[in-house]
Enzyme design. Structure first.
Site, PDB file in Angstrom:
ATOM      1  N   ASP A   1      42.663  46.184  34.559  1.00  0.00           N
ATOM      2  CA  ASP A   1      41.572  45.765  33.683  1.00  0.00           C
ATOM      3  C   ASP A   1      40.332  46.570  34.063  1.00  0.00           C
ATOM      4  O   ASP A   1      40.314  47.219  35.105  1.00  0.00           O
ATOM      5  CB  ASP A   1      41.303  44.265  33.818  1.00  0.00           C
ATOM      6  CG  ASP A   1      40.681  43.652  32.577  1.00  0.00           C
ATOM      7  OD1 ASP A   1      40.442  44.372  31.587  1.00  0.00           O
ATOM      8  OD2 ASP A   1      40.425  42.434  32.594  1.00  0.00           O
TER       9      ASP A   1
ATOM     10  N   ASP B   1      34.637  40.233  36.749  1.00  0.00           N
ATOM     11  CA  ASP B   1      33.338  39.639  37.031  1.00  0.00           C
ATOM     12  C   ASP B   1      33.402  38.147  37.310  1.00  0.00           C
ATOM     13  O   ASP B   1      32.549  37.614  38.004  1.00  0.00           O
ATOM     14  CB  ASP B   1      32.344  39.946  35.914  1.00  0.00           C
ATOM     15  CG  ASP B   1      32.878  39.646  34.535  1.00  0.00           C
ATOM     16  OD1 ASP B   1      34.026  39.173  34.409  1.00  0.00           O
ATOM     17  OD2 ASP B   1      32.156  39.888  33.556  1.00  0.00           O
TER      18      ASP B   1
ATOM     19  N   TYR C   1      31.008  50.117  28.652  1.00  0.00           N
ATOM     20  CA  TYR C   1      32.030  51.148  28.778  1.00  0.00           C
ATOM     21  C   TYR C   1      32.015  52.052  27.546  1.00  0.00           C
ATOM     22  O   TYR C   1      31.681  51.605  26.444  1.00  0.00           O
ATOM     23  CB  TYR C   1      33.408  50.512  28.960  1.00  0.00           C
ATOM     24  CG  TYR C   1      33.544  49.872  30.316  1.00  0.00           C
ATOM     25  CD1 TYR C   1      33.817  50.656  31.440  1.00  0.00           C
ATOM     26  CD2 TYR C   1      33.370  48.510  30.492  1.00  0.00           C
ATOM     27  CE1 TYR C   1      33.915  50.093  32.688  1.00  0.00           C
ATOM     28  CE2 TYR C   1      33.466  47.933  31.742  1.00  0.00           C
ATOM     29  CZ  TYR C   1      33.739  48.735  32.839  1.00  0.00           C
ATOM     30  OH  TYR C   1      33.823  48.172  34.094  1.00  0.00           O
TER      31      TYR C   1
END
Length: 185
Positions: free
Chosen positions: A118, A122, A169
């Site tokens: 992944d 978090d 990202y």
């Protein structure tokens, strides 16, 4: 105010390249399971660095899990845009699971070394869910085999392992040039 960190494709590529020797030395995966959508790109890049001469590529399977919920938009249009922060939801939603048509039966995972990939960990919630559900499925398959076969071993690879910033990202960007400029700041 949410602090954002912009990550480029080059940074992702280098993180995967740096991690690959340790993964090969410590784990030697036989299958990767990418958690969609953030785990797809890192899994594909990792596969290039994990490839061993004379051996086939490591297969990649995908599962879809969702934990995040959109926050109200701050954009003038009223719509959320890529890179907008989201907040963790209260439960993991399974949107896609293993494609058993290409894997054969779940029994084919018994005794394997499986790397779950992944982009970020978090809250630990999504990865914990993935590991527990996969362990249950594979153990059920092992019991169908009469409890025979080695135990399947799972390991996890994430690009980033923290939750104090919102990581943007590149595969979420609608304007990659703007995204890369933000990453330079």
């Amino acid at each position: 105010m949410v602090v954002k960190e912009y990550v480029t494709y080059n940074q992702v590529h280098k993180l995967c390249q740096e991690a690959a020797p340790r993964i090969l030395e410590d784990f030697k995966p036989q299958l990767m399971i990418a958690i969609g959508g953030g785990g797809y790109v890192p899994a594909r890049i990792l596969r290039s660095f994990l490839k061993q001469p004379g051996s086939p590529n490591i297969p990649i399977q995908a599962i879809g899990l969702s934990l995040y919920e959109e926050l109200p938009s701050t954009h003038p249009s009223g719509r959320n845009t890529p890179g907008d922060a989201e907040q963790p939801g209260t439960k993991v939603t399974r949107t896609q699971w293993l494609d058993l048509t290409s894997l054969g039966e779940m029994e084919n995972l018994v005794g394997k070394r499986i790397l779950i990939v992944d982009e970020v960990d978090d809250t630990r919630t999504t990865l914990e869910y993935a590991v527990k559900e996969l362990e249950k499925d594979v153990e059920f398959a092992r019991q169908k085999l009469g409890g025979k076969g080695e135990k399947t071993v799972f390991s996890v690879f994430v690009l980033h392992d923290y939750g104090d910033v919102w990581i943007c990202y590149p595969w979420e960007a609608t304007d990659i040039d703007e995204h890369d400029e933000m990453a330079k700041k």
